[in-house]
Enzyme design. Structure first.
Site, PDB file in Angstrom:
ATOM      1  CB  CYS A 214      -0.511   4.887  -6.234  1.00  0.00           C
ATOM      2  SG  CYS A 214      -0.436   6.704  -6.204  1.00  0.00           S
TER       3      CYS A 214
ATOM      4  CG  HIS B 103      -5.014   4.813  -4.956  1.00  0.00           C
ATOM      5  ND1 HIS B 103      -4.129   4.322  -4.010  1.00  0.00           N
ATOM      6  CD2 HIS B 103      -4.455   5.945  -5.428  1.00  0.00           C
ATOM      7  CE1 HIS B 103      -3.090   5.139  -3.908  1.00  0.00           C
ATOM      8  NE2 HIS B 103      -3.258   6.129  -4.758  1.00  0.00           N
TER       9      HIS B 103
ATOM     10  CD  GLU C 251      -5.359   1.340  -2.821  1.00  0.00           C
ATOM     11  OE1 GLU C 251      -4.893   2.414  -2.398  1.00  0.00           O
ATOM     12  OE2 GLU C 251      -5.328   1.024  -4.030  1.00  0.00           O
TER      13      GLU C 251
END
Length: 237
Positions: free
Chosen positions: A108, A209, A211
Site C-alpha cells: 500500500c 493489502h 496482510e
C-alpha cells in the site's frame, strides 16, 4: 540457523505518538518464517547502517499519504495529511537496504514511498483522475476488486495466476513508475497495483493489502513466502 529478522516500518497513532505494527504484517512475516522488528521513525540517517546490520529484509507498510515534496509536486487539495519524519526515515532506510541488496517488500503506502523516493510520481487523489472506484472501508479484509498480473513478471510467478481478487483501499496510487521498475499488475481502469525491480535481489511492491486477507484465500500468504525465500537465499518463486 537463526530466524531471519524483518524490519517493518510502523503505523502511527497521533495520541501519545504511539508507533505500532498491525497484526496482519506480523502474522504474514511469522507464518513465512521471519521475526518482525519495528523500525522507529526516530532512526536517523547516521544510525541506519547499524540498524540494517541487524536485519535480513525490510517491509514498507501502509499508512498516510506521502508528502508531495518527496516527488517534486505541489500539494493538491485532496491530498491527505503527511508525516514528514516517516517519509525521511523511510527514504534513508530504502536507499540503505538497496545498497546492501536486501530483499524489500512494499504494501500500500509502501509501493508509494518506494516509488516517490526513487524518482517516480504519485496520483494524489485517484477519484479526481479516474472517478469513484468505490473503495471499501479500511480494514474490512474483503476481496473487493480484481487485478490483472502481467506475464513474465516475478509478481505473476509469485501468485501463480493471471487474475485475482484483492483487498484494496487507497486514494493515491503510482502515476509514473520510478526508473528501473516494471509494472507487474493493474487494477480497474488501468491503475497500477504492483511493480517490481528486476535489477534487485527482491524488490516487489503491491498497492493492495495481502496482510488483511491471510487465511481467506490461497494467494495472500504467497507474497510473504516469496519474500522470506529471497531473504533465506532460496528461489524467490
Amino acid at each position: 540457523m537463526r530466524t531471519p529478522r524483518i524490519g517493518i516500518t510502523p503505523y502511527r497513532r497521533e495520541e501519545g505518538e504511539i508507533q505500532y505494527i498491525p497484526p496482519g504484517y506480523l502474522m504474514g512475516v511469522q507464518l513465512a518464517g521471519g521475526e518482525p522488528v519495528l523500525i522507529p521513525y526516530e532512526t536517523r540517517a547516521e544510525e541506519m547502517d547499524a540498524l540494517l546490520d541487524g536485519l535480513d529484509g525490510v517491509l514498507f507498510s501502509g499508512g498516510p499519504d506521502v508528502d508531495p515534496a518527496r516527488y517534486n509536486r505541489t500539494r493538491e487539495e485532496k491530498c491527505g495529511p503527511s508525516y514528514p519524519p516517516r517519509d525521511e526515515m523511510e527514504g534513508h532506510l530504502l536507499k540503505g537496504a538497496m545498497e546492501r541488496d536486501l530483499p524489500i517488500l512494499g504494501i500500500c503506502r509502501g509501493i508509494q514511498i518506494i516509488n516517490a523516493t526513487l524518482g517516480g510520481t504519485l496520483i494524489q487523489d485517484v477519484p479526481t483522475v479516474y472517478g469513484d472506484l468505490h473503495q471499501q472501508p479500511p480494514g474490512s479484509g474483503d476481496f473487493f476488486h480484481p487485478v490483472e498480473l502481467k506475464e513474465n513478471t516475478r509478481t505473476r510467478a509469485i501468485f501463480g495466476c493471471a487474475r485475482m481478487m484483492v483487498d484494496s483501499y487507497h486514494h493515491q496510487a503510482v502515476e509514473t513508475p520510478a526508473p528501473g521498475f516494471v509494472v507487474s499488475a493493474r487494477g480497474p481502469k488501468g491503475i497500477i497495483e504492483a511493480m517490481e525491480r528486476p535489477g534487485s535481489r527482491f524488490l516487489v511492491a503491491v498497492q493492495w493489502h495481502p496482510e488483511m486477507t491471510l487465511g481467506k484465500d490461497e494467494f495472500s500468504i504467497r507474497i510473504f513466502e516469496a519474500f522470506l525465500r529471497a531473504v533465506r537465499g532460496e528461489e524467490a518463486v
